[in-house]
Design an enzyme around this catalytic site. Structure first.
Site, PDB file in Angstrom:
ATOM      1  N   SER A   1      53.809  58.837  25.190  1.00 37.54           N
ATOM      2  CA  SER A   1      54.062  59.936  24.258  1.00 37.54           C
ATOM      3  C   SER A   1      54.204  59.544  22.789  1.00 37.54           C
ATOM      4  O   SER A   1      54.257  60.427  21.929  1.00 37.54           O
ATOM      5  CB  SER A   1      55.323  60.702  24.672  1.00 37.54           C
ATOM      6  OG  SER A   1      55.050  61.567  25.739  1.00 37.54           O
TER       7      SER A   1
ATOM      8  N   SER B   1      53.610  63.501  24.043  1.00 39.94           N
ATOM      9  CA  SER B   1      54.425  64.631  23.654  1.00 39.94           C
ATOM     10  C   SER B   1      54.895  64.585  22.196  1.00 39.94           C
ATOM     11  O   SER B   1      55.320  65.621  21.689  1.00 39.94           O
ATOM     12  CB  SER B   1      55.651  64.714  24.563  1.00 39.94           C
ATOM     13  OG  SER B   1      56.513  63.613  24.331  1.00 39.94           O
TER      14      SER B   1
ATOM     15  N   LYS C   1      61.632  63.580  15.813  1.00 44.14           N
ATOM     16  CA  LYS C   1      61.209  64.380  16.959  1.00 44.14           C
ATOM     17  C   LYS C   1      62.399  65.226  17.412  1.00 44.14           C
ATOM     18  O   LYS C   1      63.533  64.732  17.429  1.00 44.14           O
ATOM     19  CB  LYS C   1      60.735  63.442  18.074  1.00 44.14           C
ATOM     20  CG  LYS C   1      60.127  64.139  19.283  1.00 44.14           C
ATOM     21  CD  LYS C   1      59.619  63.120  20.300  1.00 44.14           C
ATOM     22  CE  LYS C   1      58.968  63.789  21.502  1.00 44.14           C
ATOM     23  NZ  LYS C   1      58.452  62.800  22.488  1.00 44.14           N
TER      24      LYS C   1
END
Lengths: 95, 483
Positions: free
Chosen positions: B175, B151, B76
């Protein structure tokens, strides 16, 4: 809870954000809606409850006061938008 | 090769069926062909990946390989990666090249893993759909008109589309788990403090936690084992040994006590999502687990308390973006205040600004007790509910998200409806507990997630339960079309 556009501008200033004239109405509506959601927590009695700042019961660790990092100023400053002679440049603050 | 799990790829590398370089080229080729439709990567690091793959092959040849050596992964874009742009999904950090690696990145590199690139995400991890990214929305591989959740939406889509065998994510209010649910993969948010936050760009520091995103519980166990550990550079890192997450995966579930949260199962739960959860519960029962109804009387206040605690911490953390030391700086500021205000207003997107402002308001003089202290007290009540529940049960089960993936644009005009995506996941972060999402039976051809919540540092048990379910069912083996 309803925030006026005036409130929104004050908060924006505290947060050092600029609110464009066409953003004010939508922001005050959205922030007011979020505060309405937040207001649900007023329905519970929290008298005598200890605030929980952190999920784990732990203490701040201390370490020996020794130098552990090497000087990498050049490298760490390489992301600065404006720098000179190892200094960050900003607009003149003191006349 | 991309059909194989991490565990299978690891066996293939050890047996010499293929090399890490071949494997890495295969995934880079897939990213090049398939990612233009999905937008799951912000940065692809092909050259560095091949260098790491060559080094991994040398380690394997020398007999010095572990189970992660030579396996490609995606990080990420919230994790700092030395010499590689780390954007956090924001215009603010469009040109930020990190001078150091996050501990999680360094741990996995030391284990011999190969970084394919950095995945797309909601800006500063604030969002539940990946639509707040400055780099454009990510599309769900199951239906490209739909969001992948957020997210960690880029990591979820990349794993679901087999563009990477596994990926890292972070979870502040759901997330990792919600995007895992919406894309049909397995994701685990560990106990707060289990993985180091060093070099992980901060959103809400008392809630943020890194975790693995994978296709199976076994793969999540392998990746978590490489990520986790004490780190003196993170002042809230848990100072305790990392469990062996793999050896207990096959332990039978006979006698396991599973708590069903009454408040989650009755209030406004969508019928189809409830039916999907019930199928997983039936499987648990079939394997000898005992299903117990439990109550978390204050859990309905989680979202409201979270939207004080998280924005308050975010407003404090994001004050570092000032246009001076790194990040976006406006053109020709006429004084210091103008520099701050325009740099921040140009660099942050609208959702980030909303949360900074809510947090600033909650922390401001005269409102601090009514908002921030009140929210911390409610947080204490929620954590106490979980403590009481874990006296009765070993794990807690619920749906992960209230529905399947929604259409791009469907919720962007209504922040509060977006926040309610996380009604089943947020309480877990407030209490600091580990939580996991695994695939449940699909609804209308779209993935559904089933959440397992464990007691503090009980990740091994969650992985065991998830693995036992996955050993007897094929819900996690469903693959999107064209992949």
């Amino acid at each position: 809870m309803s925030l006026s556009q005036d409130d929104v501008e004050k908060i924006a200033h505290l947060a050092r954000l600029a609110v464009a004239p066409d953003e004010g109405a939508a922001l005050s509506r959205d922030l007011s809606n979020i505060l309405d959601l937040v207001a649900q927590m007023e329905t519970v009695d929290t008298g005598g409850v200890e605030p929980m700042a952190h999920p784990l019961e732990m203490h701040q660790r201390l370490r020996p006061d020794e130098v552990t990092e090497t000087d990498q100023r050049e490298r760490y400053m390489s992301n600065a938008p404006q720098a000179e002679n190892g200094l960050f440049l900003v607009p003149r603050v003191i006349e | 090769m991309h059909e194989k799990t991490l565990a299978e790829l690891s066996a293939g590398l050890q047996a010499g069926d293929f090399s890490s370089v071949e494997l890495t080229r295969h995934y880079l080729d897939r990213i090049g062909r398939l990612d233009p439709q999905l937008n799951s990567f912000i940065t692809v690091t092909a050259d560095q990946a091949l260098v790491q793959a060559e080094a991994a092959d040398a380690r394997i040849a020398a007999g010095e390989a572990g189970s992660l050596t030579g396996i490609p992964l995606a990080h990420k874009d919230i994790f700092c990666t030395e010499g590689i742009r780390t954007s956090c999904g924001s215009k603010m950090l469009e040109n930020f090249v990190s001078p150091y690696d996050a501990t999680v990145v360094a741990n996995l590199a030391d284990a011999g893993m190969v970084m394919l690139g950095k995945t797309n995400m909601d800006e500063f991890a604030m969002g539940s759909s990946n639509e707040t990214s400055y780099y454009g929305p990510v599309r769900n591989p199951w239906n490209t008109e739909c969001v992948p959740g957020g997210s960690s939406g880029g990591s979820a889509a990349a794993v679901a589309a087999r563009l990477a065998p596994v990926a890292t994510g972070t979870d502040t209010g759901g997330s990792i788990r919600q995007p895992a649910a919406l894309t049909g993969i397995t994701g685990l948010k560990p106990t707060y403090g289990r993985c180091s936050r060093y070099g992980m760009i901060a959103f809400a520091s008392s809630l943020d936690q890194a975790g693995p995103m994978a296709r199976t519980a076994e793969d999540a166990a392998l990746l978590l084992g490489g990520m986790a550990g004490f780190d003196g550079r993170d002042s809230t890192s848990a100072e305790r040994a990392v469990d062996d997450y793999v050896s207990g995966l096959d332990a039978p579930l006979q006698g396991l006590r599973v708590g069903l949260v009454r408040e989650f199962m009755e209030n406004d739960l969508d019928g189809a999502i409830a039916g999907s959860a019930e199928a997983v519960i039936a499987e648990l029962r079939r394997q000898g687990a005992e299903i117990v109804e439990i109550s978390l009387p204050n859990v309905h206040l989680s979202v409201s308390a979270y939207y004080v605690v998280a924005p308050a911490e975010c407003s404090s953390n994001l004050s570092r973006f000032d246009g001076v030391r790194y990040g976006h700086r406006c053109e020709n500021p006429h004084d210091l205040e103008d520099l701050y205000k325009r740099s921040r207003s140009e660099g942050f997107g609208v959702e980030v600004k909303r949360r900074i402002m809510i947090g600033t308001y909650a922390l401001s003089a005269g409102f601090y007790d009514a908002y921030y202290i009140k929210a911390q007290k409610v947080r204490q009540l929620i954590a106490a509910d979980f403590r009481a529940a874990f006296e009765q049960v070993d794990v807690i089960a619920s749906p992960t998200a209230p529905g399947t993936a929604f259409r791009i644009g469907q919720k962007t005009d209504d922040p509060v409806s977006m926040y309610l995506q996380d009604i089943y996941t947020i309480a877990v972060n407030l209490a600091g507990l580990p939580g996991m999402s695994i695939p449940a039976p699909q609804v209308d051809g779209m993935p559904v997630g089933f959440q397992l919540i464990g007691n503090l540092f009980d990740e091994a048990r969650l992985l065991n339960v998830a693995h036992r379910i996955q050993s007897e069912t094929d819900w996690h083996r469903q693959t999107p079309e064209g992949v």
